[in-house]
Write a protein that holds these residues in place. Structure first.
Motif, PDB file in Angstrom:
ATOM      1  N   GLY A  33       0.783  -1.226   0.000  1.00 26.93           N
ATOM      2  CA  GLY A  33       0.000   0.000   0.000  1.00 26.93           C
ATOM      3  C   GLY A  33       0.813   1.273   0.000  1.00 26.93           C
ATOM      4  O   GLY A  33       0.259   2.367  -0.148  1.00 26.93           O
ATOM      5  N   ALA A  34       2.142   1.169   0.170  1.00 27.22           N
ATOM      6  CA  ALA A  34       3.007   2.349   0.215  1.00 27.22           C
ATOM      7  C   ALA A  34       3.452   2.730  -1.196  1.00 27.22           C
ATOM      8  O   ALA A  34       4.019   1.901  -1.910  1.00 27.22           O
ATOM      9  N   SER A  35       3.228   3.963  -1.571  1.00 26.88           N
ATOM     10  CA  SER A  35       3.580   4.433  -2.912  1.00 26.88           C
ATOM     11  C   SER A  35       5.086   4.374  -3.141  1.00 26.88           C
ATOM     12  O   SER A  35       5.887   4.772  -2.295  1.00 26.88           O
ATOM     13  N   GLN A  36       5.487   3.874  -4.332  1.00 29.11           N
ATOM     14  CA  GLN A  36       6.894   3.787  -4.715  1.00 29.11           C
ATOM     15  C   GLN A  36       7.253   4.795  -5.808  1.00 29.11           C
ATOM     16  O   GLN A  36       8.387   4.804  -6.284  1.00 29.11           O
ATOM     17  N   ASN A  37       6.302   5.596  -6.225  1.00 26.77           N
ATOM     18  CA  ASN A  37       6.543   6.530  -7.325  1.00 26.77           C
ATOM     19  C   ASN A  37       7.411   7.692  -6.868  1.00 26.77           C
ATOM     20  O   ASN A  37       6.968   8.579  -6.147  1.00 26.77           O
ATOM     21  N   ALA A  38       8.666   7.653  -7.264  1.00 37.49           N
ATOM     22  CA  ALA A  38       9.616   8.717  -6.943  1.00 37.49           C
ATOM     23  C   ALA A  38      10.650   8.745  -8.058  1.00 37.49           C
ATOM     24  O   ALA A  38      11.364   7.767  -8.257  1.00 37.49           O
ATOM     25  N   TYR A  39      10.709   9.854  -8.786  1.00 29.84           N
ATOM     26  CA  TYR A  39      11.640   9.962  -9.909  1.00 29.84           C
ATOM     27  C   TYR A  39      13.037  10.184  -9.331  1.00 29.84           C
ATOM     28  O   TYR A  39      13.541  11.292  -9.298  1.00 29.84           O
ATOM     29  N   MET A  40      13.670   9.088  -8.902  1.00 31.01           N
ATOM     30  CA  MET A  40      14.938   9.178  -8.184  1.00 31.01           C
ATOM     31  C   MET A  40      16.104   9.560  -9.106  1.00 31.01           C
ATOM     32  O   MET A  40      16.887  10.453  -8.794  1.00 31.01           O
ATOM     33  N   TYR A  41      16.219   8.839 -10.253  1.00 29.08           N
ATOM     34  CA  TYR A  41      17.397   9.030 -11.093  1.00 29.08           C
ATOM     35  C   TYR A  41      17.055   8.481 -12.472  1.00 29.08           C
ATOM     36  O   TYR A  41      16.547   7.369 -12.597  1.00 29.08           O
ATOM     37  N   HIS A  42      17.342   9.263 -13.515  1.00 26.77           N
ATOM     38  CA  HIS A  42      16.923   8.845 -14.849  1.00 26.77           C
ATOM     39  C   HIS A  42      17.711   7.643 -15.361  1.00 26.77           C
ATOM     40  O   HIS A  42      17.345   7.056 -16.376  1.00 26.77           O
ATOM     41  N   HIS A  43      18.778   7.255 -14.664  1.00 27.55           N
ATOM     42  CA  HIS A  43      19.540   6.063 -15.042  1.00 27.55           C
ATOM     43  C   HIS A  43      19.124   4.821 -14.241  1.00 27.55           C
ATOM     44  O   HIS A  43      19.829   3.812 -14.276  1.00 27.55           O
ATOM     45  N   MET A  44      18.014   4.898 -13.510  1.00 23.93           N
ATOM     46  CA  MET A  44      17.539   3.741 -12.755  1.00 23.93           C
ATOM     47  C   MET A  44      16.020   3.765 -12.696  1.00 23.93           C
ATOM     48  O   MET A  44      15.376   4.763 -13.013  1.00 23.93           O
ATOM     49  N   GLY A  45      15.429   2.636 -12.298  1.00 23.63           N
ATOM     50  CA  GLY A  45      13.984   2.545 -12.194  1.00 23.63           C
ATOM     51  C   GLY A  45      13.475   3.048 -10.850  1.00 23.63           C
ATOM     52  O   GLY A  45      14.248   3.362  -9.934  1.00 23.63           O
ATOM     53  N   ASN A  46      12.147   3.098 -10.730  1.00 26.34           N
ATOM     54  CA  ASN A  46      11.528   3.598  -9.505  1.00 26.34           C
ATOM     55  C   ASN A  46      11.297   2.511  -8.471  1.00 26.34           C
ATOM     56  O   ASN A  46      10.936   2.812  -7.328  1.00 26.34           O
ATOM     57  N   LEU A  47      11.442   1.245  -8.849  1.00 26.52           N
ATOM     58  CA  LEU A  47      11.101   0.158  -7.950  1.00 26.52           C
ATOM     59  C   LEU A  47      12.345  -0.606  -7.526  1.00 26.52           C
ATOM     60  O   LEU A  47      13.148  -1.011  -8.362  1.00 26.52           O
ATOM     61  N   GLN A  48      12.482  -0.836  -6.216  1.00 24.07           N
ATOM     62  CA  GLN A  48      13.557  -1.666  -5.682  1.00 24.07           C
ATOM     63  C   GLN A  48      12.931  -2.662  -4.714  1.00 24.07           C
ATOM     64  O   GLN A  48      12.552  -2.314  -3.600  1.00 24.07           O
ATOM     65  N   VAL A  49      12.812  -3.913  -5.153  1.00 26.03           N
ATOM     66  CA  VAL A  49      12.250  -4.973  -4.325  1.00 26.03           C
ATOM     67  C   VAL A  49      12.781  -6.292  -4.850  1.00 26.03           C
ATOM     68  O   VAL A  49      13.064  -6.433  -6.036  1.00 26.03           O
ATOM     69  N   HIS A  50      12.959  -7.267  -3.956  1.00 24.78           N
ATOM     70  CA  HIS A  50      13.400  -8.591  -4.381  1.00 24.78           C
ATOM     71  C   HIS A  50      12.202  -9.518  -4.424  1.00 24.78           C
ATOM     72  O   HIS A  50      11.345  -9.500  -3.541  1.00 24.78           O
ATOM     73  N   ALA A  51      12.145 -10.359  -5.455  1.00 27.70           N
ATOM     74  CA  ALA A  51      10.966 -11.193  -5.706  1.00 27.70           C
ATOM     75  C   ALA A  51      10.684 -12.160  -4.563  1.00 27.70           C
ATOM     76  O   ALA A  51       9.522 -12.507  -4.310  1.00 27.70           O
ATOM     77  N   ASP A  52      11.701 -12.619  -3.867  1.00 28.31           N
ATOM     78  CA  ASP A  52      11.527 -13.668  -2.864  1.00 28.31           C
ATOM     79  C   ASP A  52      10.652 -13.231  -1.693  1.00 28.31           C
ATOM     80  O   ASP A  52      10.033 -14.056  -1.029  1.00 28.31           O
ATOM     81  N   ILE A  53      10.572 -11.939  -1.439  1.00 27.97           N
ATOM     82  CA  ILE A  53       9.849 -11.451  -0.270  1.00 27.97           C
ATOM     83  C   ILE A  53       8.342 -11.326  -0.518  1.00 27.97           C
ATOM     84  O   ILE A  53       7.556 -11.130   0.404  1.00 27.97           O
ATOM     85  N   LEU A  54       7.916 -11.493  -1.752  1.00 31.93           N
ATOM     86  CA  LEU A  54       6.561 -11.122  -2.122  1.00 31.93           C
ATOM     87  C   LEU A  54       5.542 -12.218  -1.839  1.00 31.93           C
ATOM     88  O   LEU A  54       5.744 -13.386  -2.160  1.00 31.93           O
ATOM     89  N   LYS A  55       4.426 -11.821  -1.269  1.00 33.46           N
ATOM     90  CA  LYS A  55       3.260 -12.687  -1.129  1.00 33.46           C
ATOM     91  C   LYS A  55       2.419 -12.648  -2.395  1.00 33.46           C
ATOM     92  O   LYS A  55       1.935 -13.674  -2.869  1.00 33.46           O
ATOM     93  N   SER A  56       2.262 -11.455  -2.957  1.00 37.63           N
ATOM     94  CA  SER A  56       1.441 -11.336  -4.159  1.00 37.63           C
ATOM     95  C   SER A  56       1.862 -10.136  -4.983  1.00 37.63           C
ATOM     96  O   SER A  56       2.441  -9.177  -4.468  1.00 37.63           O
TER      97      SER A  56
END
Length: 709
Positions: free
Chosen positions: A99-122
């Motif tokens: 539920g926490a927004s990840q939209n933040a234009y941090m750096y044009h040489h990288m994406g906005n999302l940082q998460v590892h797949a293993d932690i995810l429930k859905s």
């Protein structure tokens, strides 16, 4: 024709083409699910098979999502997980974790999302904006992390899981999860994951230039990727009673290493710039994300639910840029120092759904979905130079949205779904200080022509306020003002059809979707500034963008054997304003990719706890043409590719809870890059020609073992 005049008007070609699948209707419960170690992937894209995603041993979000029609993840670097839906990148999507927004234009040489797949429930994916619930321009991606109640097996009070994996061309991974019921009402989860990433080799073990020749000073290994990703999650849940649940979670994500200066560009570019400037190939870099969430769930009345989230999400990117001092060039002295960018998203959201009947028209059923979404974005930039004064800047934006939609089941065959959303945004940045208010409407119709055949048509208006400036390059420091900048608006229209059939041989599913997305007053970040220097740019509305395409699928499930075939295609074109016609008219989105086909075959043995999976991902080449990025202005054609992945999974009966996997990604060692990544040949005003290709890994043999006890 104005947007007001085109509201809810379907084009003739839309009516003529069949589309989507029956699970892509407005209600959440109809979205198909896929289980992965208590993880589900829910998608409004076509039906996918149960083990397709579990077997990928995903160590990058691209491994998890890339074969979903209309969805891609560009970038091979861990800092550059850039999700695209129908070629629109993550800046135009609604992306959340718990539920926490990840939209933040941090750096044009990288994406906005940082998460590892293993932690995810859905993972819940909405391809396209098809209701007033999500807002945004291109769709939504909602990630939810694991919780104890999902992992405890029947009769367990406490449990744990150990997992370890290694890849000969990726690195090593270890995770531990502990979970349990402290009391009958209180549960907990503690999770830790550590990924030690290696520099990988490209397909064929040769890094090639734009002419197909081996790049000088390379040996087939992409440097600037090796690093360490740590992810820690702590969650507590309290079942207040049978109707109410309260949970609190804290996640700390850290990705650090000696990384390439531009994580979205390939080794060829890195080598060219490092050699030309006499600076290091890699730079000490650290990214952290801290997310605190408080969630409340309520079941009330007759089939009524409410979910509320309060969150605070802070992302920080740090880089030591002392390496500029090694160049010996006085023009780079001002760059020597420590750079830090921070983006904080805080807010709350509420989503509720109520079902009730009325006698107004044949006792129709109403499923009303309603909610609130409030987000406050704050960005900060700080540069501590070795010489001279420190530089700082900050920006802020707030947005609040109220929405309601009602699925009205007029009969057992016919339903309509009207909706309305009001959104208010307050942007205070170096570019502009302004308020934006907009009301959008949506309307969908569903008709169950036969018990096995469903048709859906929908039209949804779009709205997105101007976003804040890029954080890591200054958070607005030095940005050119533009008080006349308008919000982006538009309309997304879809028509869909789906058919399912069961026979003695198995179950068959067929379907397709056709969509038309129109974005008015499209904002481009790098428009030449009037009367400015050759590199002076600013944000400006440049025209109306059209994106058209379709997604089709077919699947067969015979129990022991499952097969799916998915196909997607889209194209974009800008109708530029007169002022920018010479620069951009007819341009496509730079993340656009060619027609994509994904095939999956899953086979389960009858007499052994063993199953196999084979996946093929084929992307058609894209010829050169004007695009909205311009970095690959010398040649922006995109080569096609075909990649095969295989895996075998064994759950030995002798040891309950043990699972072994062995697989091979990129089986035939293909040399390629995702078309949603950086590609092509550019001409930099300082460094000259740059081959931007962001290579994917070559063949990678992966083995993993997990034990639930």
């Amino acid at each position: 024709m104005s947007l007001f005049q085109t509201r809810f008007k379907l084009s003739l070609i839309s009516v003529a083409i069949s589309a989507f699948c029956p699970w892509a209707v407005a209600s959440e419960q109809n979205i198909e699910q896929i289980s992965v170690w208590s993880t589900q992937v829910k998608s409004s894209a076509p039906y996918l098979q149960g083990q397709e995603i579990a077997d990928k041993q995903a160590d990058h979000i691209s491994d998890l999502l890339r074969t979903i029609p209309g969805v891609d993840v560009g970038g091979a670097h861990s800092l550059n997980q850039r999700i695209t839906i129908r070629s629109l990148d993550d800046k135009d999507l609604k992306v959340t974790i718990d539920g926490a927004s990840q939209n933040a234009y941090m750096y044009h040489h990288m994406g906005n999302l940082q998460v590892h797949a293993d932690i995810l429930k859905s993972v819940e994916i909405h391809t396209g904006t098809n209701s007033v619930e999500n807002g945004g321009l291109g769709g939504a991606v909602r990630f939810t992390t694991k919780q104890a109640k999902d992992l405890l097996q029947q009769g367990e009070q406490f449990g744990a899981r150990l997992s370890a994996a290694t890849g000969d061309n990726s690195g090593q991974q270890f995770s531990f999860t502990g979970f349990g019921q402290l009391t009958g009402e209180l549960d907990f989860l503690i999770y830790f994951n550590d990924v030690n990433k290696d520099n990988f080799k490209v397909g064929g073990d040769q890094i090639l230039d734009e002419n197909g020749k081996v790049e000088p000073d390379t040996d087939g290994t992409v440097r600037g990727l090796a690093g360490d990703v740590k992810d820690t999650l702590i969650k507590f849940g309290w079942d207040i009673n049978q109707q109410q649940r309260l949970s609190i979670g804290y996640e700390q994500y850290e990705d650090s290493g000696d990384y390439s200066y531009r994580p979205d560009m390939g080794m060829s570019t890195d080598v060219t710039i490092a050699t030309g400037t006499h600076t290091p190939l890699t730079w000490p870099t650290k990214f952290t994300r801290d997310t605190l969430t408080l969630s409340y769930e309520l079941n009330f009345g007759h089939a009524s639910t409410l979910t509320a989230n309060l969150f605070d999400n802070v992302s920080e990117l740090y880089r030591d840029e002392s390496g500029w001092g090694l160049s010996g060039n006085p023009r780079y002295t001002r760059f020597i120092g420590q750079v830090n960018g921070e983006a904080q998203n805080s807010g709350f959201n509420l989503l509720a759904q109520s079902v009730f009947d009325t006698s107004l028209l044949n006792q129709e059923t109403h499923t009303v979905t309603y909610g609130i979404d409030h987000i406050k974005h704050q960005t900060k930039y700080h540069f501590s130079p070795t010489q001279g004064q420190a530089l700082s800047a900050q920006e802020e934006a707030k947005s609040t949205a109220f929405f309601i939609q009602n699925r009205i089941d007029l009969t057992s065959e016919l339903a309509v779904v009207p909706g309305v959303r009001f959104e208010q945004a307050d942007v205070k940045s170096a570019v502009l200080d302004n308020n934006f208010n907009h009301t959008t409407f949506a309307l969908a119709g569903l008709y169950q022509l036969t018990p096995d055949l469903l048709i859906k048509m929908s039209t949804t208006e779009l709205f997105k306020a101007p976003e804040l400036s890029e954080v890591f390059t200054g958070a607005g420091l030095g940005a050119k003002p533009n008080s006349d900048l308008k919000a982006e608006t538009g309309i997304n229209t879809e028509i869909s059809i789906a058919y399912q059939y069961s026979a003695d041989s198995g179950r068959y599913n067929l379907g397709a979707t056709y969509f038309e997305t129109r974005i008015e007053d499209y904002i481009h970040d790098y428009v030449p500034y009037p009367n400015g220097g050759p590199r002076d740019t600013y944000k400006q509305n440049i025209g109306h963008l059209a994106i058209d395409g379709y997604e089709a699928y077919m699947s067969f499930d015979a129990g022991q054997l499952e097969m799916t075939l998915n196909y997607s295609s889209s194209s974009s074109e800008l109708d530029a304003f007169d002022t920018y016609e010479a620069l951009y008219d007819g341009a496509r989105i730079d993340r656009e990719q060619g027609d994509t086909l994904a095939f999956n075959l899953h086979y389960e043995m009858l007499n052994f706890p063993l199953h196999f999976n084979w996946e093929v991902h084929k992307v058609k080449s894209l010829s050169a043409g004007l695009d909205l990025d311009g970095r690959a202005r010398l040649d922006n054609s995109k080569p096609g590719f075909t990649v095969h992945n295989i895996v075998a999974v064994w759950q030995p009966k002798l040891v309950s809870g043990l699972e072994l996997r062995i697989g091979v990604d990129n089986l035939f060692d293909k040399y390629y890059a995702s078309q949603s990544s950086r590609t092509g040949l550019g001409n930099h005003p300082v460094f000259g020609e740059l081959f931007l290709l962001d290579y994917e890994p070559g063949r990678n043999i992966k083995v993993s073992v997990s034990y639930h006890f």
